[in-house]
Scaffold this motif. Structure first.
Motif, mmCIF file in Angstrom:
data_model
loop_
_atom_site.group_PDB
_atom_site.id
_atom_site.type_symbol
_atom_site.label_atom_id
_atom_site.label_comp_id
_atom_site.label_asym_id
_atom_site.label_seq_id
_atom_site.Cartn_x
_atom_site.Cartn_y
_atom_site.Cartn_z
ATOM 1 N N ASN A 183 0.847 -1.204 0.000
ATOM 2 C CA ASN A 183 0.000 0.000 0.000
ATOM 3 C C ASN A 183 0.881 1.253 0.000
ATOM 4 N N PRO A 184 1.616 1.442 -1.066
ATOM 5 C CA PRO A 184 2.562 2.561 -1.083
ATOM 6 C C PRO A 184 1.849 3.893 -1.300
ATOM 7 N N PRO A 185 2.304 4.934 -0.615
ATOM 8 C CA PRO A 185 1.758 6.268 -0.901
ATOM 9 C C PRO A 185 2.282 6.756 -2.251
ATOM 10 N N LYS A 186 1.457 7.449 -2.971
ATOM 11 C CA LYS A 186 1.879 7.978 -4.264
ATOM 12 C C LYS A 186 2.814 9.162 -4.058
ATOM 13 N N VAL A 187 3.978 9.098 -4.653
ATOM 14 C CA VAL A 187 4.983 10.143 -4.491
ATOM 15 C C VAL A 187 4.919 11.098 -5.677
ATOM 16 N N LEU A 188 4.626 12.347 -5.383
ATOM 17 C CA LEU A 188 4.639 13.403 -6.391
ATOM 18 C C LEU A 188 5.631 14.468 -5.947
ATOM 19 N N ILE A 189 6.686 14.633 -6.699
ATOM 20 C CA ILE A 189 7.731 15.585 -6.343
ATOM 21 C C ILE A 189 7.266 16.999 -6.663
ATOM 22 N N PRO A 190 7.225 17.902 -5.677
ATOM 23 C CA PRO A 190 6.767 19.268 -5.939
ATOM 24 C C PRO A 190 7.734 20.030 -6.822
ATOM 25 N N GLU A 191 7.233 21.077 -7.447
ATOM 26 C CA GLU A 191 8.023 21.866 -8.382
ATOM 27 C C GLU A 191 9.250 22.490 -7.713
ATOM 28 N N CYS A 192 9.136 22.833 -6.423
ATOM 29 C CA CYS A 192 10.275 23.447 -5.733
ATOM 30 C C CYS A 192 11.453 22.485 -5.605
ATOM 31 N N LEU A 193 11.200 21.185 -5.793
ATOM 32 C CA LEU A 193 12.276 20.199 -5.810
ATOM 33 C C LEU A 193 12.627 19.770 -7.221
ATOM 34 N N SER A 194 11.620 19.425 -8.011
ATOM 35 C CA SER A 194 11.863 18.889 -9.351
ATOM 36 C C SER A 194 12.480 19.922 -10.282
ATOM 37 N N LEU A 252 28.848 20.720 3.195
ATOM 38 C CA LEU A 252 29.064 20.458 1.766
ATOM 39 C C LEU A 252 28.345 21.463 0.867
ATOM 40 N N GLY A 253 27.717 22.470 1.468
ATOM 41 C CA GLY A 253 27.061 23.502 0.675
ATOM 42 C C GLY A 253 25.579 23.296 0.483
ATOM 43 N N PHE A 254 24.973 22.314 1.158
ATOM 44 C CA PHE A 254 23.528 22.116 1.085
ATOM 45 C C PHE A 254 22.835 23.159 1.960
ATOM 46 N N THR A 255 21.707 23.668 1.478
ATOM 47 C CA THR A 255 20.938 24.649 2.231
ATOM 48 C C THR A 255 19.500 24.162 2.369
ATOM 49 N N THR A 256 18.792 24.705 3.362
ATOM 50 C CA THR A 256 17.405 24.304 3.603
ATOM 51 C C THR A 256 16.513 24.773 2.465
ATOM 52 N N ILE A 257 15.635 23.895 2.004
ATOM 53 C CA ILE A 257 14.674 24.223 0.948
ATOM 54 C C ILE A 257 13.354 24.604 1.615
ATOM 55 N N ASN A 258 12.879 25.804 1.351
ATOM 56 C CA ASN A 258 11.623 26.264 1.926
ATOM 57 C C ASN A 258 10.454 25.627 1.188
ATOM 58 N N MET A 259 9.628 24.891 1.925
ATOM 59 C CA MET A 259 8.459 24.228 1.358
ATOM 60 C C MET A 259 7.234 24.608 2.172
ATOM 61 N N SER A 260 6.086 24.727 1.485
ATOM 62 C CA SER A 260 4.861 25.206 2.132
ATOM 63 C C SER A 260 4.379 24.276 3.228
ATOM 64 N N SER A 261 4.477 22.977 3.022
ATOM 65 C CA SER A 261 4.005 22.023 4.026
ATOM 66 C C SER A 261 4.975 20.847 4.101
ATOM 67 N N LEU A 262 5.388 20.517 5.321
ATOM 68 C CA LEU A 262 6.305 19.423 5.550
ATOM 69 C C LEU A 262 5.895 18.673 6.814
ATOM 70 N N PRO A 263 6.098 17.363 6.842
ATOM 71 C CA PRO A 263 5.893 16.640 8.094
ATOM 72 C C PRO A 263 6.809 17.188 9.179
ATOM 73 N N ALA A 264 6.390 17.056 10.424
ATOM 74 C CA ALA A 264 7.151 17.628 11.533
ATOM 75 C C ALA A 264 8.542 17.021 11.654
ATOM 76 N N ASN A 265 8.714 15.784 11.194
ATOM 77 C CA ASN A 265 9.998 15.095 11.352
ATOM 78 C C ASN A 265 10.776 15.005 10.045
ATOM 79 N N GLN A 266 10.544 15.921 9.111
ATOM 80 C CA GLN A 266 11.216 15.848 7.815
ATOM 81 C C GLN A 266 11.699 17.227 7.391
#
Length: 293
Positions: A183-194, A252-266
């Motif tokens: 029963n996998p959740p459907k993964v849709l990558i948001p535009e801010c990532l893709s 290594l130069g990674f920065t936080t990606i601002n996303m409108s909604s995220l799980p509390a532990n992600q």
């Protein structure tokens, strides 16, 4: 061994595509295995230390001063080792063997198998004197990868692992993972990532390889491969509680990606490659011809 034979075959195939070179096959033939400790021992009187004593150390905990690490492309014979490393990090970075006593491979089938099946050319392993001690897995197009996981990987897992019983209260860790296959959740990558960060990576190290800069070597290796394949950037999802991993990727130069909604532990971190690309050279304007009429 089978691993070395397969790896050498791949190396020879790549070398055949390179232009002729006057450099030797081993660019540093003067380097001896054993690092600084072994090099220092060679400077001592020969009666004091024999060659056997120089390299006699426990491979269960090789010394940082004398251990030689090597990053190379994944070979099919490495799969068992990668699954084991995944299991040894399955309990929030600790050994998760006790969580999956009935199906120890199931966590590898979730976190390693689809990458080796669908993106083997972006998989690299770290080895030391004791064998494989780490890996990094990369994906060029995250959305396409998850689409392929649904179509090509999950059906195999549903055949391999039975669906858990309806009583969720009785589920084990194995049942939780198996339910994700059925029963996998459907993964849709948001535009801010893709858009800016279409690729993603996963990596793991055994404790004996941690704290020695090997993680940076692995991640840098796969990042360079992603660049060569035309990736615009890479992202990584992480729990905010993993402070050590968070500090590692930030360095290594990674920065936080601002996303409108995220799980509390992600939390999502990203690194774009656009600024790493060299700017095109500006051509000098053509000189105007002198009118001699």
């Amino acid at each position: 061994s089978g691993i070395n034979a397969e790896y050498l075959t791949r190396v020879e195939a790549r070398e055949a595509e390179l232009p002729p070179s006057n450099l030797p096959r081993d660019p540093e033939p003067w380097v001896f295995q054993g690092g600084f400790g072994a090099e220092l021992s060679r400077l001592l009187p020969s009666e004091a230390f024999s060659v056997e004593e120089t390299f006699k150390r426990s491979v269960e905990n090789p010394s940082a001063a004398t251990c030689v690490y090597f990053v190379r492309p994944f070979c099919s014979a490495d799969q068992e080792d990668l699954y084991k490393i995944c299991l040894l990090n399955a309990d929030n970075g600790q050994d998760g063997t006790h969580l999956f006593p009935d199906h120890p491979d199931i966590i590898g089938d979730r976190g390693v198998g689809p990458y080796l099946e669908l993106s083997p050319d972006l998989a690299y392993v770290l080895t030391d004197d004791a064998g494989v001690c780490g890996y990094v897995l990369g994906v060029l197009d995250t959305q396409k990868f998850y689409d392929d996981v649904y179509e090509k990987w999950l059906p195999k897992m549903c055949t391999k692992y039975a669906a858990p019983k309806a009583d969720r209260a009785s589920w084990t860790s194995t049942d939780e993972v198996a339910n994700g296959f059925h029963n996998p959740p459907k993964v849709l990558i948001p535009e801010c990532l893709s858009g800016p960060y279409p690729s993603h990576i996963r990596f793991n190290l055994l404790p004996r390889a941690q704290g020695k800069g090997m993680g940076e070597s692995l991640v840098t290796c796969v990042i360079e491969s992603l660049k060569q394949k035309g990736s615009r950037g890479v992202h990584w999802d992480i729990s905010p509680e993993h402070i050590r991993h968070l500090n590692f990727y930030t360095s290594l130069g990674f920065t936080t990606i601002n996303m409108s909604s995220l799980p509390a532990n992600q939390l999502f971190l990203g690194k774009t490659f656009l600024q790493d690309s060299p700017e095109p050279l500006e051509e000098d304007p053509p000189e105007e011809e002198e009118d001699v009429s």
